[in-house]
Scaffold this motif. Structure first.
Motif, PDB file in Angstrom:
ATOM      1  N   LEU A   1      -5.891   4.560  21.460  1.00  0.00           N
ATOM      2  CA  LEU A   1      -6.437   5.668  20.661  1.00  0.00           C
ATOM      3  C   LEU A   1      -5.332   6.435  19.943  1.00  0.00           C
ATOM      4  CD1 LEU A   1      -9.199   7.011  23.082  1.00  0.00           C
ATOM      5  CD2 LEU A   1      -9.500   5.610  21.037  1.00  0.00           C
ATOM      6  N   LEU A   2      -4.181   6.566  20.588  1.00  0.00           N
ATOM      7  CA  LEU A   2      -3.052   7.241  19.950  1.00  0.00           C
ATOM      8  C   LEU A   2      -2.588   6.464  18.717  1.00  0.00           C
ATOM      9  CD1 LEU A   2      -0.918   9.478  19.954  1.00  0.00           C
ATOM     10  CD2 LEU A   2       0.474   8.037  21.459  1.00  0.00           C
ATOM     11  N   LEU A   3      -2.532   5.150  18.830  1.00  0.00           N
ATOM     12  CA  LEU A   3      -2.146   4.331  17.686  1.00  0.00           C
ATOM     13  C   LEU A   3      -3.180   4.411  16.573  1.00  0.00           C
ATOM     14  CD1 LEU A   3      -0.676   1.163  19.449  1.00  0.00           C
ATOM     15  CD2 LEU A   3       0.574   2.907  18.161  1.00  0.00           C
ATOM     16  N   LEU A   4      -4.447   4.537  16.935  1.00  0.00           N
ATOM     17  CA  LEU A   4      -5.484   4.712  15.909  1.00  0.00           C
ATOM     18  C   LEU A   4      -5.270   6.013  15.146  1.00  0.00           C
ATOM     19  CD1 LEU A   4      -8.818   3.498  17.581  1.00  0.00           C
ATOM     20  CD2 LEU A   4      -7.649   2.491  15.606  1.00  0.00           C
ATOM     21  N   VAL A   5      -4.846   7.058  15.836  1.00  0.00           N
ATOM     22  CA  VAL A   5      -4.566   8.326  15.153  1.00  0.00           C
ATOM     23  C   VAL A   5      -3.404   8.148  14.173  1.00  0.00           C
ATOM     24  CG1 VAL A   5      -3.715  10.678  15.484  1.00  0.00           C
ATOM     25  CG2 VAL A   5      -5.506   9.775  16.980  1.00  0.00           C
ATOM     26  N   VAL A   6      -2.366   7.431  14.595  1.00  0.00           N
ATOM     27  CA  VAL A   6      -1.232   7.150  13.696  1.00  0.00           C
ATOM     28  C   VAL A   6      -1.718   6.367  12.479  1.00  0.00           C
ATOM     29  CG1 VAL A   6       0.952   5.924  13.469  1.00  0.00           C
ATOM     30  CG2 VAL A   6       0.458   7.221  15.551  1.00  0.00           C
ATOM     31  N   TRP A   7      -2.543   5.368  12.728  1.00  0.00           N
ATOM     32  CA  TRP A   7      -3.096   4.562  11.642  1.00  0.00           C
ATOM     33  C   TRP A   7      -3.955   5.442  10.718  1.00  0.00           C
ATOM     34  CZ3 TRP A   7      -6.332  -0.519  12.671  1.00  0.00           C
ATOM     35  CH2 TRP A   7      -6.430  -1.245  11.475  1.00  0.00           C
ATOM     36  N   GLY A   8      -4.765   6.310  11.316  1.00  0.00           N
ATOM     37  CA  GLY A   8      -5.602   7.197  10.518  1.00  0.00           C
ATOM     38  C   GLY A   8      -4.785   8.112   9.623  1.00  0.00           C
ATOM     39  N   MET A   9      -3.642   8.570  10.105  1.00  0.00           N
ATOM     40  CA  MET A   9      -2.762   9.411   9.289  1.00  0.00           C
ATOM     41  C   MET A   9      -2.146   8.619   8.141  1.00  0.00           C
ATOM     42  SD  MET A   9      -0.770  11.617  12.242  1.00  0.00           S
ATOM     43  CE  MET A   9       0.300  12.406  11.027  1.00  0.00           C
ATOM     44  N   ALA A  10      -1.706   7.396   8.434  1.00  0.00           N
ATOM     45  CA  ALA A  10      -0.977   6.611   7.436  1.00  0.00           C
ATOM     46  C   ALA A  10      -1.876   5.986   6.388  1.00  0.00           C
ATOM     47  CB  ALA A  10      -0.178   5.513   8.137  1.00  0.00           C
ATOM     48  N   VAL A  11      -3.087   5.597   6.768  1.00  0.00           N
ATOM     49  CA  VAL A  11      -3.920   4.791   5.879  1.00  0.00           C
ATOM     50  C   VAL A  11      -4.343   5.534   4.620  1.00  0.00           C
ATOM     51  CG1 VAL A  11      -6.188   5.377   6.850  1.00  0.00           C
ATOM     52  CG2 VAL A  11      -5.777   3.065   5.943  1.00  0.00           C
ATOM     53  N   ILE A  12      -4.334   6.856   4.635  1.00  0.00           N
ATOM     54  CA  ILE A  12      -4.765   7.650   3.487  1.00  0.00           C
ATOM     55  C   ILE A  12      -3.638   8.517   2.925  1.00  0.00           C
ATOM     56  CG2 ILE A  12      -5.600   9.488   4.992  1.00  0.00           C
ATOM     57  CD1 ILE A  12      -7.129   8.421   1.611  1.00  0.00           C
ATOM     58  N   ALA A  13      -2.535   8.672   3.657  1.00  0.00           N
ATOM     59  CA  ALA A  13      -1.462   9.583   3.226  1.00  0.00           C
ATOM     60  C   ALA A  13      -0.857   9.187   1.888  1.00  0.00           C
ATOM     61  CB  ALA A  13      -0.375   9.644   4.298  1.00  0.00           C
ATOM     62  N   ASP A  14      -0.918   7.902   1.547  1.00  0.00           N
ATOM     63  CA  ASP A  14      -0.352   7.454   0.272  1.00  0.00           C
ATOM     64  C   ASP A  14      -1.265   7.718  -0.916  1.00  0.00           C
ATOM     65  OD1 ASP A  14      -2.140   5.694   1.371  1.00  0.00           O
ATOM     66  OD2 ASP A  14      -1.000   3.886   0.946  1.00  0.00           O
ATOM     67  N   SER A  15      -2.554   7.887  -0.667  1.00  0.00           N
ATOM     68  CA  SER A  15      -3.515   7.998  -1.763  1.00  0.00           C
ATOM     69  C   SER A  15      -3.224   9.160  -2.718  1.00  0.00           C
ATOM     70  CB  SER A  15      -4.937   8.113  -1.202  1.00  0.00           C
ATOM     71  OG  SER A  15      -5.891   7.946  -2.231  1.00  0.00           O
ATOM     72  N   PRO A  16      -3.020  10.395  -2.223  1.00  0.00           N
ATOM     73  CA  PRO A  16      -2.735  11.487  -3.160  1.00  0.00           C
ATOM     74  C   PRO A  16      -1.432  11.295  -3.918  1.00  0.00           C
ATOM     75  CG  PRO A  16      -2.422  12.207  -0.893  1.00  0.00           C
ATOM     76  CD  PRO A  16      -3.094  10.878  -0.836  1.00  0.00           C
ATOM     77  N   GLN A  17      -0.478  10.603  -3.307  1.00  0.00           N
ATOM     78  CA  GLN A  17       0.797  10.390  -3.992  1.00  0.00           C
ATOM     79  C   GLN A  17       0.657   9.360  -5.109  1.00  0.00           C
ATOM     80  OE1 GLN A  17       2.826  12.698  -3.221  1.00  0.00           O
ATOM     81  NE2 GLN A  17       1.440  13.264  -1.544  1.00  0.00           N
ATOM     82  N   PHE A  18      -0.184   8.341  -4.906  1.00  0.00           N
ATOM     83  CA  PHE A  18      -0.487   7.426  -6.006  1.00  0.00           C
ATOM     84  C   PHE A  18      -1.161   8.174  -7.157  1.00  0.00           C
ATOM     85  CE2 PHE A  18      -0.548   3.924  -2.707  1.00  0.00           C
ATOM     86  CZ  PHE A  18       0.541   3.247  -3.232  1.00  0.00           C
ATOM     87  N   SER A  19      -2.090   9.066  -6.827  1.00  0.00           N
ATOM     88  CA  SER A  19      -2.781   9.844  -7.862  1.00  0.00           C
ATOM     89  C   SER A  19      -1.811  10.774  -8.586  1.00  0.00           C
ATOM     90  CB  SER A  19      -3.921  10.657  -7.235  1.00  0.00           C
ATOM     91  OG  SER A  19      -4.893   9.801  -6.670  1.00  0.00           O
ATOM     92  N   ALA A  20      -0.876  11.378  -7.844  1.00  0.00           N
ATOM     93  CA  ALA A  20       0.119  12.250  -8.470  1.00  0.00           C
ATOM     94  C   ALA A  20       1.020  11.460  -9.412  1.00  0.00           C
ATOM     95  CB  ALA A  20       0.959  12.936  -7.396  1.00  0.00           C
ATOM     96  N   LEU A  21       1.456  10.281  -8.990  1.00  0.00           N
ATOM     97  CA  LEU A  21       2.293   9.437  -9.835  1.00  0.00           C
ATOM     98  C   LEU A  21       1.544   9.021 -11.100  1.00  0.00           C
ATOM     99  CD1 LEU A  21       3.828   7.167  -7.047  1.00  0.00           C
ATOM    100  CD2 LEU A  21       5.105   8.799  -8.455  1.00  0.00           C
ATOM    101  N   ALA A  22       0.259   8.676 -10.945  1.00  0.00           N
ATOM    102  CA  ALA A  22      -0.543   8.259 -12.094  1.00  0.00           C
ATOM    103  C   ALA A  22      -0.794   9.423 -13.044  1.00  0.00           C
ATOM    104  CB  ALA A  22      -1.870   7.672 -11.616  1.00  0.00           C
ATOM    105  N   ALA A  23      -1.086  10.607 -12.492  1.00  0.00           N
ATOM    106  CA  ALA A  23      -1.347  11.778 -13.335  1.00  0.00           C
ATOM    107  C   ALA A  23      -0.110  12.181 -14.132  1.00  0.00           C
ATOM    108  CB  ALA A  23      -1.817  12.946 -12.473  1.00  0.00           C
ATOM    109  N   GLU A  24       1.061  12.028 -13.540  1.00  0.00           N
ATOM    110  CA  GLU A  24       2.300  12.361 -14.243  1.00  0.00           C
ATOM    111  C   GLU A  24       2.587  11.384 -15.371  1.00  0.00           C
ATOM    112  OE1 GLU A  24       5.218  12.366 -11.205  1.00  0.00           O
ATOM    113  OE2 GLU A  24       4.557  14.259 -10.310  1.00  0.00           O
ATOM    114  N   ALA A  25       2.219  10.103 -15.176  1.00  0.00           N
ATOM    115  CA  ALA A  25       2.548   9.072 -16.158  1.00  0.00           C
ATOM    116  C   ALA A  25       1.493   8.917 -17.245  1.00  0.00           C
ATOM    117  CB  ALA A  25       2.748   7.735 -15.441  1.00  0.00           C
ATOM    118  N   ALA A  26       0.268   9.385 -16.998  1.00  0.00           N
ATOM    119  CA  ALA A  26      -0.820   9.210 -17.957  1.00  0.00           C
ATOM    120  C   ALA A  26      -0.650  10.136 -19.160  1.00  0.00           C
ATOM    121  CB  ALA A  26      -2.159   9.493 -17.278  1.00  0.00           C
ATOM    122  N   PRO A  27      -1.165   9.759 -20.343  1.00  0.00           N
ATOM    123  CA  PRO A  27      -1.144  10.653 -21.497  1.00  0.00           C
ATOM    124  C   PRO A  27      -1.866  11.954 -21.175  1.00  0.00           C
ATOM    125  CG  PRO A  27      -1.752   8.420 -22.161  1.00  0.00           C
ATOM    126  CD  PRO A  27      -1.756   8.443 -20.662  1.00  0.00           C
TER     127      PRO A  27
END
Length: 386
Positions: free
Chosen positions: A302-328
């Protein structure tokens, strides 16, 4: 709080409330399967219907330029109210076939909530996209987990109140955004721009962020859809039918809120690309090794699932931030919408694939998801070197 801080607080709270519509069938999987005599694959198809609706909606928003033509707050209001209605009508469904129609419409409505919410954040806090989007996607994650919490605290209510609670929250979300309005950073253009979003893909940095996001999406929603089953196995149960399962599933998914917020804070020091790379690498490794971890003690699993739960979505807002900065600048909303549309199209296949093979492979289905993080990491490398 005042100005941008108050706006960010309102937007992230509204995002939490409105996105609670997304995974309601998965939170009530066991009673739905019993009442409708449905299989795991059929319940997975309900999630796929939401994704298809979201894909179509975001595609229309992107290609028409609608997300940049009208005020984002008005689009959010109408979408949240319509989504609340469609989710409420889901309760009246007699079986999976009718339910899929309402879930598809709910997905259409969510297309006016998630990417539009990202544009709202960019309009109120243009200089802190990674940090602000970390909070936004964190609230989306908490909203996704919320029905599981409702199921855990109301085991004797039946599944209908769990579903209807999300509709009530979505109504409040629409009202909050209508009160807030749009920020000054990205005003509406007042015109349609059919196909203008394609210009974003001419930007190398946008392409890299989008490709990384696509790899991330292949994994993310399949893992969330499988969450009750993964948790049940970790608790030593064959089926997700005890009160402990929805409670642990809520913790598993909601841990992503912490991951998103921490990632947003760290991104201000090391950059969005490196945060996304680390998070995607961790979640990819969990996909790779999870089928071999069944024999671990329950607490460690269960502890590893919590780690996985933190990591599996943590990159999503950063991808959106990178895309928003690069988009017209004139097509930020449309660019984020097309990225969402393609990313969510991938989730339809990964969700259906893992749901179909669960009976035969069990936790081994996570091996089918590893290719997403691998491709995402390769795409991110040029951005991490800068």
């Amino acid at each position: 709080m005042s100005g941008p801080r108050l706006a960010l607080a309102v937007i992230v709270a509204a995002q939490f409330m409105a996105t609670s519509l997304w995974f309601t069938p998965n939170a009530v999987m066991t009673p739905l399967m019993a009442e409708w005599n449905a299989s795991t694959e059929q319940i997975g198809a309900l999630t796929g219907a939401v994704q298809l609706g979201f894909i179509l909606g975001t595609l229309v928003f992107a290609l028409s330029g609608l997300a940049d033509r009208w005020r984002a707050s008005r689009i959010f209001l109408v979408s949240a109210l319509a989504g609340a209605l469609a989710n409420g009508l889901f309760v009246l469904s007699a079986g999976p076939d009718t339910a899929m129609v309402w879930r598809f419409i709910t997905g259409l409505c969510l297309a006016g909530v998630y990417p539009v919410g990202m544009k709202l954040v960019a309009s109120w806090a243009p200089e802190r996209k990674g940090f602000a989007l970390g909070w936004l996607v964190g609230m989306l994650t908490l909203g996704t987990a919320f029905p599981h919490l409702m199921r855990a605290i109301s085991p004797d209510w039946g599944w209908q109140p769990v579903v209807l609670a999300s509709s009530v929250l979505a109504v409040f979300a629409g009202a909050m955004i209508a009160w807030l309005g749009d920020g000054p950073g990205l005003p509406a253009t007042g015109r349609f721009d059919w196909g203008g979003v394609i210009r974003a893909f001419h930007q190398p940095r946008f392409r890299a962020a989008a490709l990384g996001y696509f790899g991330h999406m292949w994994e993310l929603y399949a893992v969330w859809a499988l969450a009750p089953l993964l948790v049940a196995r970790s608790l030593g149960q064959a089926e997700p039918d005890s009160a402990m399962v929805p409670a642990a599933t809520f913790v598993f998914i909601a841990a992503g809120t912490v991951g998103c917020v921490l990632g947003g804070v760290v991104s201000r020091r090391i950059g969005s690309a490196l945060v996304a790379f680390v998070a995607l690498a961790v979640s990819g490794l969990m996909c790779l090794f999870w089928p071999w971890l069944d024999a671990l003690p329950t607490w460690l699993s269960l502890l590893l699932l919590v780690v996985w739960g933190m990591a599996v979505i943590a990159d999503s807002p950063q991808f959106s931030a990178l895309a928003a900065e690069a988009a017209p600048a004139e097509s930020v909303g449309s660019s984020l919408a097309i990225m969402n549309s393609i990313g969510f199209l991938l989730t339809v296949f990964s969700i259906q694939l893992t749901a179909s093979f669960w009976q035969g492979l069990g936790t081994g289905v996570t091996w089918l998801l590893v290719i997403g993080p691998v491709l995402g990491l390769v795409s991110l490398l040029p951005l991490c070197r800068r």
